[in-house]
Structure formats: C-alpha cells, structure tokens
Motif scaffolding. Sequence first.
Motif, PDB file in Angstrom:
ATOM      1  N   ARG A 108      41.279  36.248  58.303  1.00  0.00           N
ATOM      2  CA  ARG A 108      41.576  35.589  57.026  1.00  0.00           C
ATOM      3  C   ARG A 108      40.620  35.918  55.935  1.00  0.00           C
ATOM      4  NH1 ARG A 108      44.289  29.660  58.643  1.00  0.00           N
ATOM      5  NH2 ARG A 108      45.465  30.406  60.372  1.00  0.00           N
ATOM      6  N   HIS A 109      40.545  37.284  55.763  1.00  0.00           N
ATOM      7  CA  HIS A 109      39.760  37.649  54.694  1.00  0.00           C
ATOM      8  C   HIS A 109      40.529  38.689  54.127  1.00  0.00           C
ATOM      9  CE1 HIS A 109      35.075  38.694  53.683  1.00  0.00           C
ATOM     10  NE2 HIS A 109      36.024  38.891  52.770  1.00  0.00           N
ATOM     11  N   LEU A 110      40.426  38.800  52.713  1.00  0.00           N
ATOM     12  CA  LEU A 110      41.143  39.779  51.900  1.00  0.00           C
ATOM     13  C   LEU A 110      40.404  40.221  50.521  1.00  0.00           C
ATOM     14  CD1 LEU A 110      44.950  39.022  51.497  1.00  0.00           C
ATOM     15  CD2 LEU A 110      44.129  41.071  52.413  1.00  0.00           C
ATOM     16  N   ARG A 111      40.151  41.419  50.387  1.00  0.00           N
ATOM     17  CA  ARG A 111      39.420  42.106  49.298  1.00  0.00           C
ATOM     18  C   ARG A 111      40.239  42.664  48.418  1.00  0.00           C
ATOM     19  NH1 ARG A 111      34.041  41.609  50.223  1.00  0.00           N
ATOM     20  NH2 ARG A 111      33.496  43.270  48.893  1.00  0.00           N
ATOM     21  N   ILE A 112      40.348  42.364  47.109  1.00  0.00           N
ATOM     22  CA  ILE A 112      41.279  42.777  45.964  1.00  0.00           C
ATOM     23  C   ILE A 112      40.300  43.178  45.042  1.00  0.00           C
ATOM     24  CG2 ILE A 112      43.325  42.386  44.883  1.00  0.00           C
ATOM     25  CD1 ILE A 112      44.304  40.695  46.916  1.00  0.00           C
ATOM     26  N   TRP A 113      40.687  44.282  44.222  1.00  0.00           N
ATOM     27  CA  TRP A 113      39.984  44.715  42.942  1.00  0.00           C
ATOM     28  C   TRP A 113      40.919  45.203  42.090  1.00  0.00           C
ATOM     29  CZ3 TRP A 113      36.435  49.628  42.894  1.00  0.00           C
ATOM     30  CH2 TRP A 113      35.919  49.906  41.597  1.00  0.00           C
ATOM     31  N   SER A 114      41.027  44.398  40.781  1.00  0.00           N
ATOM     32  CA  SER A 114      41.402  44.939  39.533  1.00  0.00           C
ATOM     33  C   SER A 114      40.486  45.576  38.704  1.00  0.00           C
ATOM     34  CB  SER A 114      42.199  43.441  38.830  1.00  0.00           C
ATOM     35  OG  SER A 114      42.478  43.919  37.483  1.00  0.00           O
ATOM     36  N   ALA A 115      40.684  46.865  38.821  1.00  0.00           N
ATOM     37  CA  ALA A 115      39.664  47.723  38.124  1.00  0.00           C
ATOM     38  C   ALA A 115      40.263  48.071  36.559  1.00  0.00           C
ATOM     39  CB  ALA A 115      39.668  49.047  38.635  1.00  0.00           C
ATOM     40  N   GLY A 116      39.583  47.799  35.583  1.00  0.00           N
ATOM     41  CA  GLY A 116      40.131  47.894  34.259  1.00  0.00           C
ATOM     42  C   GLY A 116      41.053  46.693  33.865  1.00  0.00           C
ATOM     43  N   CYS A 117      40.707  45.609  34.082  1.00  0.00           N
ATOM     44  CA  CYS A 117      41.377  44.447  33.977  1.00  0.00           C
ATOM     45  C   CYS A 117      41.668  43.740  32.572  1.00  0.00           C
ATOM     46  CB  CYS A 117      40.770  43.143  34.743  1.00  0.00           C
ATOM     47  SG  CYS A 117      39.085  42.354  34.011  1.00  0.00           S
ATOM     48  N   TRP A 140      41.685  30.858  54.027  1.00  0.00           N
ATOM     49  CA  TRP A 140      41.109  32.259  53.748  1.00  0.00           C
ATOM     50  C   TRP A 140      40.050  32.430  52.906  1.00  0.00           C
ATOM     51  CZ3 TRP A 140      44.380  36.743  54.922  1.00  0.00           C
ATOM     52  CH2 TRP A 140      45.426  36.504  55.828  1.00  0.00           C
ATOM     53  N   SER A 141      39.346  33.548  53.053  1.00  0.00           N
ATOM     54  CA  SER A 141      38.253  33.990  52.304  1.00  0.00           C
ATOM     55  C   SER A 141      38.834  34.950  51.223  1.00  0.00           C
ATOM     56  CB  SER A 141      36.900  34.474  53.151  1.00  0.00           C
ATOM     57  OG  SER A 141      36.205  34.919  52.389  1.00  0.00           O
ATOM     58  N   ILE A 142      38.890  34.791  50.024  1.00  0.00           N
ATOM     59  CA  ILE A 142      39.640  35.961  49.116  1.00  0.00           C
ATOM     60  C   ILE A 142      38.640  36.398  48.313  1.00  0.00           C
ATOM     61  CG2 ILE A 142      41.480  36.280  47.537  1.00  0.00           C
ATOM     62  CD1 ILE A 142      42.669  35.861  50.094  1.00  0.00           C
ATOM     63  N   HIS A 143      38.444  37.809  48.263  1.00  0.00           N
ATOM     64  CA  HIS A 143      37.403  38.137  47.224  1.00  0.00           C
ATOM     65  C   HIS A 143      38.300  38.831  46.154  1.00  0.00           C
ATOM     66  CE1 HIS A 143      33.899  40.486  45.805  1.00  0.00           C
ATOM     67  NE2 HIS A 143      34.879  41.671  45.804  1.00  0.00           N
ATOM     68  N   LEU A 144      38.482  38.316  44.976  1.00  0.00           N
ATOM     69  CA  LEU A 144      39.402  38.731  43.765  1.00  0.00           C
ATOM     70  C   LEU A 144      38.406  39.520  42.874  1.00  0.00           C
ATOM     71  CD1 LEU A 144      41.983  39.996  42.774  1.00  0.00           C
ATOM     72  CD2 LEU A 144      42.520  37.538  42.427  1.00  0.00           C
ATOM     73  N   LEU A 145      38.053  40.668  42.907  1.00  0.00           N
ATOM     74  CA  LEU A 145      37.116  41.098  41.791  1.00  0.00           C
ATOM     75  C   LEU A 145      38.066  41.738  40.537  1.00  0.00           C
ATOM     76  CD1 LEU A 145      34.110  42.140  40.904  1.00  0.00           C
ATOM     77  CD2 LEU A 145      34.708  44.176  42.208  1.00  0.00           C
ATOM     78  N   ALA A 146      37.427  41.630  39.344  1.00  0.00           N
ATOM     79  CA  ALA A 146      38.364  42.014  38.069  1.00  0.00           C
ATOM     80  C   ALA A 146      36.923  42.760  37.448  1.00  0.00           C
ATOM     81  CB  ALA A 146      38.991  40.930  37.297  1.00  0.00           C
ATOM     82  N   THR A 147      37.020  43.813  37.063  1.00  0.00           N
ATOM     83  CA  THR A 147      36.124  44.282  36.261  1.00  0.00           C
ATOM     84  C   THR A 147      36.759  45.145  35.210  1.00  0.00           C
ATOM     85  OG1 THR A 147      36.084  46.746  37.536  1.00  0.00           O
ATOM     86  CG2 THR A 147      34.689  44.803  38.547  1.00  0.00           C
ATOM     87  N   ASP A 148      35.770  45.273  33.994  1.00  0.00           N
ATOM     88  CA  ASP A 148      36.254  46.257  32.763  1.00  0.00           C
ATOM     89  C   ASP A 148      34.893  46.548  32.145  1.00  0.00           C
ATOM     90  OD1 ASP A 148      39.111  46.278  31.394  1.00  0.00           O
ATOM     91  OD2 ASP A 148      37.288  46.520  29.858  1.00  0.00           O
ATOM     92  N   ILE A 149      34.879  47.815  31.323  1.00  0.00           N
ATOM     93  CA  ILE A 149      33.955  47.936  30.596  1.00  0.00           C
ATOM     94  C   ILE A 149      33.778  47.227  29.425  1.00  0.00           C
ATOM     95  CG2 ILE A 149      35.341  49.954  29.520  1.00  0.00           C
ATOM     96  CD1 ILE A 149      32.901  51.667  29.425  1.00  0.00           C
ATOM     97  N   ASN A 150      34.948  46.571  28.911  1.00  0.00           N
ATOM     98  CA  ASN A 150      34.652  45.967  27.481  1.00  0.00           C
ATOM     99  C   ASN A 150      34.357  44.450  27.676  1.00  0.00           C
ATOM    100  OD1 ASN A 150      35.410  44.674  25.285  1.00  0.00           O
ATOM    101  ND2 ASN A 150      37.202  46.025  24.885  1.00  0.00           N
ATOM    102  N   PRO A 151      32.988  44.159  27.500  1.00  0.00           N
ATOM    103  CA  PRO A 151      32.615  42.714  27.569  1.00  0.00           C
ATOM    104  C   PRO A 151      33.508  41.730  26.695  1.00  0.00           C
ATOM    105  CG  PRO A 151      30.948  43.817  26.238  1.00  0.00           C
ATOM    106  CD  PRO A 151      31.987  44.978  26.777  1.00  0.00           C
ATOM    107  N   GLN A 152      34.087  42.187  25.439  1.00  0.00           N
ATOM    108  CA  GLN A 152      34.719  41.364  24.828  1.00  0.00           C
ATOM    109  C   GLN A 152      36.042  40.952  25.559  1.00  0.00           C
ATOM    110  OE1 GLN A 152      35.489  42.983  20.991  1.00  0.00           O
ATOM    111  NE2 GLN A 152      33.133  43.360  20.638  1.00  0.00           N
TER     112      GLN A 152
END
Length: 449
Positions: A108-117, A140-152
């Motif tokens: 019950r553990h999922l890891r998802i990454w939105s790269a360039g969110c 469930w333990s859901i690791h939903l990571l969202a990253t971007d280069i733009n801080p704004q």
Amino acid sequence: MPQPRRLTPAEVDWFHELIHDCSGLDFPPSRLADLEQVIEDTIGSLNLPDVDALFALLKNAAHSEPVLQTMIADLTVGETYFFRNQPQFHALEHHILPELIERRRVSRHLRIWSAGCSTGEEPYSLAILLERLLPDLADWSIHLLATDINPQMLAKAEQGCYGEWSFRHVAAEIKETYFHSHGPELEIHPRLRARVRFARLNLAEDAFPSYHTQTGEIDLILCRNVLIYFRPDTVRRIVDRFYRATAANGWLIVGHAEPSQTTFARFTPRNYPGTVVYQKQLGADSISEPEASAKRSATPFANASGSEAPERKRPRSNTPDAEPSAYQKAKRLADQMQWEQAEQWIAVALTVEPLSAAAHYLRGLILLERGQPDEALSALRNCVFADANFVLAHMALADLLTRQGQTERARKARENVSRLVAGRPAHELIPEGDGLTAGRLLEIVQGRK
C-alpha cells in the motif's frame, strides 16, 4: 529620447549560453525572440540603462543568481490545465494506475513524480484520480512529488487557486467535488493539497535519483512537454536518470511533442488509444509484489544484491573497514527505498561507531520512511548530539517537529539551519547532501518559515 540599441547576435549567444549553463534550457532559432524579449524586460524591471549594465550585473557572481532565476522563470512559463491530454489521463485512469494499485496492494505504498509541474494542475489531477480509484486511500502511503525549476510557478501551485481557464474540458462534477470557491477562483480542497509535496528541482542537474530529492524507486513519472526545452545531449542524460529513478515495471509518460522513441530506447513502449507511454520492464524484477514479499520473508536479511545482510553484532576488531562499508551499503539501499535492509546495515555502522553523526542521520531518515516518527526523532537528536553542526539533521528535525505540531521547537531548528548555513558560499556542498548546496538549503529553510 534615444531608442535602446538592439542586441547583436554575439550578445544573444552570450545570454543563450549563460542561461543554458545555469538551467540546461536551450533555445532554437524559433525561440530566440523570446530570449531577447526577456532580456529587454529584465533591463526594464531592474531600471538598468542598457544591456551593457545587465552584462556587468550578471558577471558579478554576488548579484547574478536572483537575476538569472527571474529570467529563467520568465522563460519557462508553461501552459497547463487540469487533466490535460485526455488520452494520457484515460490510460492513467483505466490501465496504468489500476495496474500499479494492484501490484502495490500488499505494501500500500505508491511513489509518483510530476517533473516540470508548472502551476500544479498536473499533480492535483493525479491526486484526484487516486482518490477516485482508491476507496481505502487513507490506508495507503502515497508519495506524490511535484517539481519545477520555476519558484514562481511552485508558489502558485502551493496556493492551489485557479481560474476558469485551468478547467477547460473538466466536468462540472470534478469542480463541485474537489474544489470550492475562493473569490473569483476555485481552490483545491485542502486534503488534496496536503497530498502533494512541491519542491524546486532542475532536471538538467545531477540531483536525481537520490534520497534527498525523494526521486528514487518511482512507480510513475510524468514529464510532459519539458524535454523539448533541452539540448539532445541533456535530454539523453535526463532520460537516463529517469530510467534509474523508475522502479522495476514503473512508468514514464512524456508529451507527444517530446523527442522520438529512440530517446527512450531503454524503456518498453506501450500503446493505448491516442497515446504512447513507456514502461521500465525488467525480466528478473517482473515478479508480483506478493511473490517478492514471500521471498523477503523467507530471507529477511537479504539485501539488494541477493547476499545476506549482517547480523546485529560487532564485527571482529581485525575488520576496521566494516563501518564505512556498512554505512555505504545502508545509504545505497536507502536510495533504492529498501528500508528494512538499509536499517540492518545502519545498525552495524552504529555498532562500530556509536557517535557517527552521518549514520544517526541516515537512520532517522530510514525510520521516517518506515512510519516510525518517534524513533526517527530520537535518531535525529542523537545525530545533533554527536555533531551539533550537522545541518541536515537540524533541517530534518524542523520538518518532523512541524508535522508533529511542535511549532516553537520547529522554529528553533530552522534558526539553527540558518545560523549554520549563513556565511557559507552559496555553491558550497552540504555534507551528506548528495549535491545539495548551502545556497539552495538556505532557500528551502527560508521558504518554510
């Protein structure tokens, strides 16, 4: 009033290379006009007399960083909206996510990454899908990571407020169920916002996969309409790191305008109506999770290489290299999210050297991932006791104390981070930070106050 002189081709090339060196971004001839416009806008916003003054400013290392970050942000404003690209989201809802959910049913553990969110519509769309597909989501333990280069863009994403343009092609039922009115905009429900972790990350830098960026053993990566901004050699390096960051049988979804399939040759293409996605299919690693769990139960101390992990006892005194070997194995296994095996190895490292600050820190991170916050808190405090200047332990303590509602203690931990980082060169690497710099750590802690 004299008109400002136009940039020469050589000057445009200079800015082009500077932006590329800092961000990895590339500008084909069709986009050079965008670069020129951003240069002109930057001159105006800073009240500089001309391009020569901007040149001088950017050549001054002490003042160039914030200006460059603003320019990069202006060059990477991406258009996005909820559930963009219906064929891909249809594949996610009806094929990919159900398959992942079934495969992860035991852990019950999922890891998802939105790269360039960008502004967050993509990761929030994923959070909505998961809530619709998982009636027992709370378990469930859901690791939903969202990253971007733009801080704004990240700041906008964390607010979670959107105008009607972000909801084109979105059913009214979605808006009514998962959003509420916030002035003229709609705001994502707090429970969904809390499920997404936003962080700044430059895909062109060698910062992933790693534990500290939480980009290892990812079940599903979305990186749509991002790679088109990079040069071919940079794209190849990014895709190679995506492959290493993806869990066995995990998925990579890119935009339809991205490079040809040959760029993703290490992945297996999968065809669904109206779209092609990619899967990291490994023959030896293709066993189901119940089978893998049974194998782990049969050999509870098996490490990632298949050999037995050590017993929890002090190695003989004639093996002085046991501590670094044990620590490095623990760190490697932690990067692979092999928490149980990593904890076995870190126990050996601490048996050999009980006051190893790095080992106590790593043990704290492992315990956090294993859902043992109280034990993690003790390990992190042991790290600080062993080395009061171990800045990452103070940062981890600040995050953990914040989650536990210990606001005042968390504030003091953040102050310790700021104090320990202040005065260091921005480019100085933080010990055990896997490439994290003092400047970036200071940005992170200031953003969490």
